[in-house]
Design a protein around this motif. Structure first.
Motif, mmCIF file in Angstrom:
data_model
loop_
_atom_site.group_PDB
_atom_site.id
_atom_site.type_symbol
_atom_site.label_atom_id
_atom_site.label_comp_id
_atom_site.label_asym_id
_atom_site.label_seq_id
_atom_site.Cartn_x
_atom_site.Cartn_y
_atom_site.Cartn_z
ATOM 1 N N LEU A 1 2.468 5.163 -0.006
ATOM 2 C CA LEU A 1 2.126 4.989 1.335
ATOM 3 C C LEU A 1 1.915 3.414 1.689
ATOM 4 N N THR A 2 2.759 2.683 2.507
ATOM 5 C CA THR A 2 2.536 1.318 2.732
ATOM 6 C C THR A 2 2.523 1.127 4.171
ATOM 7 N N VAL A 3 1.378 0.760 4.866
ATOM 8 C CA VAL A 3 1.124 0.794 6.119
ATOM 9 C C VAL A 3 1.138 -1.083 6.300
ATOM 10 N N THR A 4 1.945 -1.697 7.359
ATOM 11 C CA THR A 4 2.061 -3.195 7.396
ATOM 12 C C THR A 4 2.119 -3.554 8.859
ATOM 13 N N ILE B 1 -1.416 2.795 -0.280
ATOM 14 C CA ILE B 1 -2.252 3.846 -0.855
ATOM 15 C C ILE B 1 -1.049 4.137 -1.899
ATOM 16 N N GLN B 2 -1.468 4.399 -3.508
ATOM 17 C CA GLN B 2 -0.699 4.642 -4.411
ATOM 18 C C GLN B 2 -0.660 6.336 -4.527
ATOM 19 N N SER B 3 0.540 6.821 -4.913
ATOM 20 C CA SER B 3 0.686 8.129 -5.304
ATOM 21 C C SER B 3 -0.499 8.794 -6.053
ATOM 22 N N GLY B 4 -0.805 10.004 -5.782
ATOM 23 C CA GLY B 4 -2.076 10.665 -6.288
ATOM 24 C C GLY B 4 -3.408 10.084 -5.943
ATOM 25 N N GLU B 5 -3.431 9.025 -5.022
ATOM 26 C CA GLU B 5 -4.954 8.428 -4.717
ATOM 27 C C GLU B 5 -5.390 9.333 -3.404
ATOM 28 N N SER C 1 -3.453 16.902 -9.735
ATOM 29 C CA SER C 1 -2.565 17.573 -10.467
ATOM 30 C C SER C 1 -1.253 17.616 -9.912
ATOM 31 N N GLU C 2 -1.268 17.515 -8.516
ATOM 32 C CA GLU C 2 -0.042 17.453 -7.841
ATOM 33 C C GLU C 2 0.570 16.151 -7.555
ATOM 34 N N SER C 3 -0.157 15.303 -7.856
ATOM 35 C CA SER C 3 0.363 13.811 -7.635
ATOM 36 C C SER C 3 0.475 13.302 -6.307
ATOM 37 N N THR C 4 -0.198 14.175 -5.377
ATOM 38 C CA THR C 4 -0.172 13.971 -3.796
ATOM 39 C C THR C 4 -1.091 13.102 -3.348
ATOM 40 N N THR C 5 -0.740 12.226 -2.479
ATOM 41 C CA THR C 5 -1.515 11.222 -1.538
ATOM 42 C C THR C 5 -2.358 11.879 -0.700
ATOM 43 N N ILE C 6 -3.689 11.824 -0.693
ATOM 44 C CA ILE C 6 -4.522 12.436 0.351
ATOM 45 C C ILE C 6 -5.218 11.339 1.064
ATOM 46 N N LEU C 7 -5.287 11.369 2.319
ATOM 47 C CA LEU C 7 -5.902 10.624 3.318
ATOM 48 C C LEU C 7 -6.772 11.475 4.183
ATOM 49 N N ALA C 8 -8.068 11.381 4.067
ATOM 50 C CA ALA C 8 -8.933 12.081 4.905
ATOM 51 C C ALA C 8 -9.850 11.148 6.077
ATOM 52 N N VAL C 9 -10.005 11.709 7.016
ATOM 53 C CA VAL C 9 -10.853 11.189 8.196
ATOM 54 C C VAL C 9 -12.187 12.037 7.789
ATOM 55 N N THR C 10 -13.302 11.345 7.989
ATOM 56 C CA THR C 10 -14.319 12.139 7.599
ATOM 57 C C THR C 10 -15.698 11.322 8.195
ATOM 58 N N HIS C 11 -16.725 12.120 8.793
ATOM 59 C CA HIS C 11 -17.820 11.355 8.935
ATOM 60 C C HIS C 11 -19.026 11.660 7.886
ATOM 61 N N LYS D 1 -9.366 -1.952 13.848
ATOM 62 C CA LYS D 1 -9.019 -2.958 12.979
ATOM 63 C C LYS D 1 -9.744 -2.212 11.667
ATOM 64 N N ILE D 2 -9.052 -2.298 10.425
ATOM 65 C CA ILE D 2 -9.808 -2.180 9.263
ATOM 66 C C ILE D 2 -10.725 -3.254 8.791
ATOM 67 N N THR D 3 -12.099 -3.017 8.990
ATOM 68 C CA THR D 3 -13.141 -3.922 8.686
ATOM 69 C C THR D 3 -13.354 -4.072 7.282
ATOM 70 N N THR D 4 -13.489 -2.835 6.437
ATOM 71 C CA THR D 4 -13.870 -2.612 5.245
ATOM 72 C C THR D 4 -12.811 -1.980 4.247
ATOM 73 N N ASN D 5 -12.358 -2.272 3.403
ATOM 74 C CA ASN D 5 -11.575 -1.742 2.440
ATOM 75 C C ASN D 5 -12.269 -1.588 0.932
ATOM 76 N N ASN D 6 -12.663 -0.420 0.461
ATOM 77 C CA ASN D 6 -13.580 -0.315 -0.673
ATOM 78 C C ASN D 6 -12.635 0.203 -1.714
ATOM 79 N N GLY D 7 -12.316 -0.521 -2.813
ATOM 80 C CA GLY D 7 -11.635 0.048 -3.893
ATOM 81 C C GLY D 7 -10.084 -0.292 -4.117
ATOM 82 N N GLY D 8 -9.666 -1.365 -3.227
ATOM 83 C CA GLY D 8 -8.272 -1.869 -3.796
ATOM 84 C C GLY D 8 -7.685 -2.719 -2.561
ATOM 85 N N VAL D 9 -6.490 -2.651 -2.729
ATOM 86 C CA VAL D 9 -5.565 -3.616 -1.742
ATOM 87 C C VAL D 9 -5.697 -2.762 -0.456
#
Length: 227
Positions: free
Chosen positions: A2-5, A28-32, A191-201, A219-227
């Motif tokens: 998934l690439t958002v630009t 976000i890479q596949s499986g992340e 196991s499913e190589s599925t990208t998961i994006l979760a909104v959470t508090h 705006k994205i103000t923090t991106n911990n863990g990668g690009v």
């Protein structure tokens, strides 16, 4: 992948233009397994709507498996949602008069799976998320909150989506059950190589995902863990 630009979503308001999303970019890479945190009104729900093709951006692109879904026709976006996206909601959104098995089978029907393959596929998915044969024949009202969320995750996986979008998936659960659901999602992303994006508090959960994005004022103000 998934690439958002340069994703932007703007609305006209009496006081001027409001940017619900303002030049958001990430990959976000596949499986992340990634999480999005932020206060109410920060743009989290708007972003999920864009990624799920439930709304269209003002500008920018959302590329899933080499297809820019932001510029698909309405008909092709419907196909995209049924084939590429699985949704998991805070309130489960199961159909109350159907059993757990029938809820998953219905998703498979919408996905176009032949009738003879639906029941075994649904049973396999429910077993994979920890719903046993007896529980599979129960209606949602006869299942605990954690069990209902497991059914909703099985339903989200039904058509082998590229991406699962989870909106507060542990929000209605106690902390121990929430941790089990988080661990389940994390294992499924592998196991499913599925990208998961979760909104959470839940900051404890967000801190354990592969990537954590912080949204503030669109705006994205923090991106911990990668690009």
């Amino acid at each position: 992948m998934l690439t958002v630009t340069h994703l932007t979503k703007s609305y006209a308001a009496p006081g001027g233009t409001v940017h619900a999303l303002d030049d958001v970019s990430f990959t976000i890479q596949s499986g992340e397994f990634a999480s999005i945190i932020g206060k109410s009104g920060s743009g989290k729900s708007t972003l999920l709507s864009m990624l799920g093709a439930l709304d269209t951006p003002t500008s920018g692109s959302i590329v899933v498996d080499e297809t820019d879904i932001a510029h698909l026709s309405a008909h092709k976006q419907t196909i995209y949602r049924s084939k590429k996206i699985g949704f998991v909601f805070q309130h489960y959104n199961l159909i109350p008069n159907l059993t757990a098995l029938e809820n998953v089978m219905l998703a498979l029907e919408f996905g176009g799976l032949p009738a003879r393959q639906r029941r075994p596929r649904a049973a396999h998915l429910l077993d994979e998320v920890g719903i046993d044969a007896d529980q599979q024949l129960r209606k949602p009202s006869k299942l605990s909150g954690g069990q209902q969320q497991r059914v909703s995750i099985a339903r989200a996986l039904a058509n082998r989506p590229s991406i699962i979008l989870a909106d507060e998936p542990t929000g209605n659960l106690d902390s121990e059950t929430g941790k089990k659901i988080f661990d389940l999602l994390h294992n499924l992303s592998r196991s499913e190589s599925t990208t998961i994006l979760a909104v959470t508090h839940d900051m404890d959960i967000a801190g354990k995902t592969d990537r954590t994005f912080t949204l503030r004022d669109g705006k994205i103000t923090t991106n911990n863990g990668g690009v």
